[in-house]
Scaffold this motif. Structure first.
Motif, PDB file in Angstrom:
ATOM      1  N   LEU B 124       0.840  -1.204   0.000  1.00 19.44           N
ATOM      2  CA  LEU B 124       0.000   0.000   0.000  1.00 19.44           C
ATOM      3  C   LEU B 124       0.874   1.253   0.000  1.00 19.44           C
ATOM      4  CD1 LEU B 124      -2.951   1.062   0.300  1.00 19.44           C
ATOM      5  CD2 LEU B 124      -2.479   1.195   2.746  1.00 19.44           C
ATOM      6  N   VAL B 125       1.833   1.290   0.939  1.00 19.40           N
ATOM      7  CA  VAL B 125       2.645   2.488   1.135  1.00 19.40           C
ATOM      8  C   VAL B 125       3.690   2.628   0.028  1.00 19.40           C
ATOM      9  CG1 VAL B 125       4.274   3.629   2.689  1.00 19.40           C
ATOM     10  CG2 VAL B 125       2.265   2.451   3.607  1.00 19.40           C
ATOM     11  N   GLY B 126       4.259   1.482  -0.381  1.00 18.16           N
ATOM     12  CA  GLY B 126       5.372   1.549  -1.319  1.00 18.16           C
ATOM     13  C   GLY B 126       4.956   1.549  -2.779  1.00 18.16           C
ATOM     14  N   VAL B 127       3.780   0.999  -3.082  1.00 16.25           N
ATOM     15  CA  VAL B 127       3.405   0.854  -4.492  1.00 16.25           C
ATOM     16  C   VAL B 127       2.075   1.549  -4.805  1.00 16.25           C
ATOM     17  CG1 VAL B 127       2.868  -0.771  -6.342  1.00 16.25           C
ATOM     18  CG2 VAL B 127       4.632  -1.341  -4.666  1.00 16.25           C
ATOM     19  N   GLU B 128       1.015   1.186  -4.059  1.00 14.76           N
ATOM     20  CA  GLU B 128      -0.320   1.624  -4.477  1.00 14.76           C
ATOM     21  C   GLU B 128      -0.548   3.117  -4.230  1.00 14.76           C
ATOM     22  OE1 GLU B 128      -3.132  -1.109  -2.793  1.00 14.76           O
ATOM     23  OE2 GLU B 128      -2.153  -2.824  -3.726  1.00 14.76           O
ATOM     24  N   LEU B 129      -0.219   3.587  -3.021  1.00 16.08           N
ATOM     25  CA  LEU B 129      -0.436   5.011  -2.752  1.00 16.08           C
ATOM     26  C   LEU B 129       0.418   5.909  -3.651  1.00 16.08           C
ATOM     27  CD1 LEU B 129      -1.035   5.278   1.108  1.00 16.08           C
ATOM     28  CD2 LEU B 129      -2.624   5.800  -0.740  1.00 16.08           C
ATOM     29  N   PRO B 130       1.708   5.593  -3.843  1.00 15.91           N
ATOM     30  CA  PRO B 130       2.471   6.445  -4.766  1.00 15.91           C
ATOM     31  C   PRO B 130       1.855   6.497  -6.162  1.00 15.91           C
ATOM     32  CG  PRO B 130       3.964   5.063  -3.517  1.00 15.91           C
ATOM     33  CD  PRO B 130       2.578   4.617  -3.162  1.00 15.91           C
ATOM     34  N   LEU B 131       1.377   5.333  -6.648  1.00 17.77           N
ATOM     35  CA  LEU B 131       0.799   5.326  -7.991  1.00 17.77           C
ATOM     36  C   LEU B 131      -0.546   6.051  -8.026  1.00 17.77           C
ATOM     37  CD1 LEU B 131       1.764   1.785  -9.289  1.00 17.77           C
ATOM     38  CD2 LEU B 131       2.654   3.996 -10.018  1.00 17.77           C
ATOM     39  N   ALA B 132      -1.235   6.095  -6.863  1.00 22.27           N
ATOM     40  CA  ALA B 132      -2.530   6.780  -6.816  1.00 22.27           C
ATOM     41  C   ALA B 132      -2.364   8.279  -6.594  1.00 22.27           C
ATOM     42  CB  ALA B 132      -3.394   6.172  -5.705  1.00 22.27           C
ATOM     43  N   THR B 133      -1.130   8.705  -6.294  1.00 22.76           N
ATOM     44  CA  THR B 133      -0.908  10.107  -5.940  1.00 22.76           C
ATOM     45  C   THR B 133      -1.464  11.118  -6.953  1.00 22.76           C
ATOM     46  OG1 THR B 133       1.025   9.485  -4.672  1.00 22.76           O
ATOM     47  CG2 THR B 133       0.858  11.795  -5.306  1.00 22.76           C
ATOM     48  N   PRO B 134      -1.253  10.939  -8.262  1.00 18.85           N
ATOM     49  CA  PRO B 134      -1.788  11.940  -9.188  1.00 18.85           C
ATOM     50  C   PRO B 134      -3.305  12.115  -9.043  1.00 18.85           C
ATOM     51  CG  PRO B 134      -0.264  10.498 -10.340  1.00 18.85           C
ATOM     52  CD  PRO B 134      -0.446   9.917  -8.972  1.00 18.85           C
TER      53      PRO B 134
END
Lengths: 225, 209, 374
Positions: B124-134
């Protein structure tokens, strides 16, 4: 006492249900202002959105409008026009219409422009004229988004008409503005509750409308704001 | 347009502008802090998402003035009242965005992360949230801009902001004040929007543009 | 995508496949035919008439159009999707829907699917509906742009078979675009192979493309195994099958060994009482056994698969030989009874003879009446 007890006490007073300025009267007035603004805005924004979405001309304008319209302070625009134009039919109709146009325009545009390329290609390849492509394919497929735009605008109109009481418009906002001026929380809370109920009723109306209007083949697809 | 009024009242205008920025930015930031865990919950436990989205739709339909009024018994005619109300609206804007952002993460990427041995939280912290940031910042932009613009309505219940210039301008039939208020609110909103666009570019260098 | 100095004729009632690497202009060529793309110069003639003389919408209603993404209208039911062009042409709805249901059957779908919406169908079903929609107004010309590329290989193969079957029935003039040379060879009467720069490398019948590529670009594109694939264009009917050594399972070891010795072959084919193959027996396994041992009691090797002499190609015969433990292909008749055996050597001779006729076999494809010039 909580908001609801204040509001309920005031709403249930028999005196508020009769005569000029009564609740039924102001509800109708409120619906009238919101409905008329919505209608005028829809008549302008839907054809424009379809034209821009179909041709792609003016798309940059619409995309920027989508970002800008939330920044416009409704209260400021209403007051500015009231001061410049005086208190008249135009004073409240123009700003309400202006504020209702962007959500309808943007959603209509996005709905039409967002029709799958393969579907557009197939419509063209099947020998549809430009008008047939728009009326038989693009608008029906864009209908969920057009309804979202109309819903957003309608709810926005209910809210804006409330604020417009500050520049002398009738409707439920009257109770709020007059109550605030005379430091009576009863009518303020009552007016606010009625406005909330009205807004939620509009929401429900559109939920029902989309079931009726949106073709079954599209209903499965997700919709967004 | 009376420029002399502007120069005489410079300090008032500056103070009202700061107050508006405060009333607009704080709710959006609180909204961000709450909407991320809510959105993560809704994205993970799918049953939670339809009721959450329905609630969001209904709350968002409440006119701002009515919500300010409804909060008066609890919070009075205070900054807190406006901040709480605008936080609620920000949540309504951002929760769907967080859900959409998390769902927009491509399934192969998610599976690759799982296959390489990421735990749920680290994924979640390392992959999904960063990718959802935009997408999340997209929601934050709308929340900030709306909050700044809606804060002026708080003036009707006496909570001071650039909205003061509208009310005062109306009572004195003095358009200059109203122009100044309109322009400053729009400029402030667009400035915050630009800052967030910059933040998105800095935070997500991999995303196009 | 650019198309440059293209001269292409599509014979009426034939399937012309445009194939080439992506970006070579094959789709542009296709879209020029129904005027979705207008050429900057040159002409597109349909039945001798320049397509630009027709109103584009009218023109397109007379040309079926199938695309990779199907382009089915999500808001319309399957039957109304299929009825699109008839409805545009002003057919009554009832008649158009009846036609739609006929077409569902034609493309191999259950007419019960008619009231469904596209999202309720599988990818392969959607693609079949796309084909049905293109055929709805019975247009003489059908344009297909990567029609089967989005579905998985198994379904793609069945859709290709379906197209070939439909073509034997309907005889439309089909122009099909694909990047898949296998597909081109399988469904095309003629294949136009593009170079990456938008010029044509070769326009020929598939067997000529395989057998006589004009240059190394063409031979590389059709692949190093083109020799094998070429064999699928030749029937196995003319082959001389051997009748020995084939022995019934009610026979004995002595008779089987005798047959093997006469034929000079180390493997013996055992058949059952209907004359169908039962299995292979190596002579050395029989040698130690008593002469009067019934063959039915000796465990035999699996015979693998056979080829049907009347209908199968040389490729199937070769395949059967390669997969046989005996290195021999078993030819059967339409009832599955053994017609004879075929060894590698015999097959090699047949292949060489076939290649020699390649030139003549493909020649006649070009003498068809012209209908569509692109």
């Amino acid at each position: 006492m909580s908001f609801f007890t204040f509001a309920w006490d005031w709403v249930t007073q028999a005196a508020n249900w009769h005569g000029p300025g009564s609740i039924p009267h102001q509800v109708l007035a409120h619906l009238g202002y919101s409905g008329l603004s919505l209608l005028v805005a829809a008549l302008i924004a839907i054809p424009l959105g379809i034209a821009i979405g179909h041709t792609g001309r003016g798309a940059v304008f619409v995309v920027n409008l989508a970002n800008a319209w939330r920044a416009i302070p409704t209260l400021g625009l209403l007051i500015l026009l009231a001061v410049l134009l005086g208190f008249s039919f135009v004073t409240w109709l123009v700003p309400l219409v202006v504020l209702a146009i962007p959500p309808i325009l943007v959603n209509t545009y996005e709905g039409v422009a967002g029709v799958d390329r393969g579907v557009k290609d197939a419509a063209l390849g099947a020998g549809m004229t430009g008008w047939q492509q728009v009326t038989r394919v693009e608008v029906p497929i864009a209908m969920p988004l057009i309804l979202v735009g109309l819903r957003t605008a309608a709810i926005f109109m209910v809210a804006t008409a409330t604020i417009a009481a500050y520049i002398g418009l009738g409707g439920l906002g009257r109770y709020i503005v007059d109550g605030l001026a005379s430091d009576q929380y009863g009518p303020v809370a009552g007016g606010a509750l009625l406005v909330i109920i009205l807004a939620v009723a509009v929401l429900a109306l559109f939920a029902g409308l989309s079931r009726l209007i949106i073709p079954a083949g599209l209903r499965r697809q997700g919709r967004s704001e | 347009m009376s420029w002399s009024w502007v120069s005489v009242n410079g300090s008032l205008i500056w103070q009202l502008t700061r107050q508006t920025a405060y009333l607009g930015v704080v709710p959006a930031l609180i909204g961000l802090a709450i909407s991320v865990p809510l959105g993560v919950t809704a994205a993970r436990w799918r049953w939670f998402s339809p009721p959450a989205l329905a609630a969001v739709n209904v709350i968002y339909a409440i006119p701002s003035l009515a919500l300010f009024i409804a909060l008066i018994p609890a919070l009075g005619l205070s900054d807190t009242n406006v901040i709480v109300a605008l936080t609620l609206f920000s949540l309504c804007i951002m929760v769907p965005n967080v859900i959409a952002g998390l769902r927009s993460v491509a399934e192969p990427v998610r599976q690759a992360a799982t296959a390489m041995g990421y735990g749920q939280l680290r994924q979640l912290v390392g992959v999904e949230l960063p990718l959802a940031t935009p997408v999340i910042i997209g929601g934050l932009r709308v929340a900030v801009v709306s909050s700044i613009s809606l804060a002026s309505v708080g003036q009707l219940i006496g909570v001071s902001s650039l909205g003061y210039l509208f009310i005062d301008g109306l009572q004195r039939s003095f358009p200059t004040e109203i122009y100044v208020g309109l322009v400053l609110i729009i400029v402030l909103a667009l400035a915050c929007d630009l800052v967030l666009v910059g933040a998105r570019r800095a935070l997500t260098p991999w995303a196009a543009r | 995508m650019a198309v440059d100095a293209l001269d292409l004729e599509v014979p009426a009632g034939k399937t012309m496949v445009l194939v080439g690497p992506s970006g070579c202009g094959k789709t542009t060529t296709l879209r020029m035919i129904n005027r979705l793309v207008e050429p900057t110069e040159g002409r597109v003639l349909l039945d001798g008439r320049d397509v630009r003389q027709s109103n584009p919408a009218q023109l397109r209603r007379g040309i079926g159009y199938v695309i990779q993404q199907t382009g089915l209208f999500p808001h319309r039911t399957v039957q109304d999707n299929i009825a699109t062009v008839p409805l545009l042409d002003g057919w009554p709805r009832k008649k158009a829907r009846a036609r739609a249901r006929d077409l569902l059957a034609l493309v191999g779908l259950d007419p019960a699917l008619a009231p469904r919406y596209p999202y309720q169908l599988s990818g392969g079903q959607q693609q079949r509906v796309g084909v049905a929609r293109a055929l709805a107004a019975d247009p003489p010309v059908l344009l297909m742009d990567e029609p089967f590329s989005a579905v998985d290989p198994l379904i793609r193969a069945s859709l290709q078979d379906e197209l070939v079957r439909l073509q034997t029935e309907l005889r439309k003039t089909v122009v099909l675009v694909t990047h898949d040379i296998e597909e081109a060879i399988k469904v095309g009467d003629l294949v136009a192979l593009y170079r990456p720069d938008g010029r044509l490398a070769q326009v020929d019948a598939p067997q000529r493309l395989l057998g006589m590529p004009v240059d190394s670009y063409v031979s590389d594109f059709v692949g190093f195994d083109r020799g094998i694939r070429l064999l699928s264009f030749f029937r196995a009917t003319g082959l001389n099958l051997r009748a020995e050594p084939i022995v019934g399972s009610d026979s004995t070891v002595a008779k089987a060994l005798g047959a093997a010795r006469d034929a000079g072959q180390p493997w013996i084919l055992v058949t059952d009482s209907d004359g169908k193959p039962r299995g292979w027996l190596p002579a050395e396994r029989l040698a130690p056994l008593a002469d009067d041992t019934p063959l039915g009691t000796v465990p035999a090797e699996e015979f693998g698969h056979t080829f049907t002499v009347e209908t199968d190609s040389l490729r199937a015969a070769l395949d059967a030989a390669l997969l046989s433990p005996a290195g021999q292909a078993i030819g059967v008749d339409s009832a599955g009874r053994v017609a004879g055996l075929l060894s590698y050597d015999q097959l090699r001779a047949a292949v060489q003879a076939a290649e020699a006729t390649t030139k003549d076999a493909a020649g006649d494809a070009e003498q068809q009446p012209r209908s569509l010039r692109a």
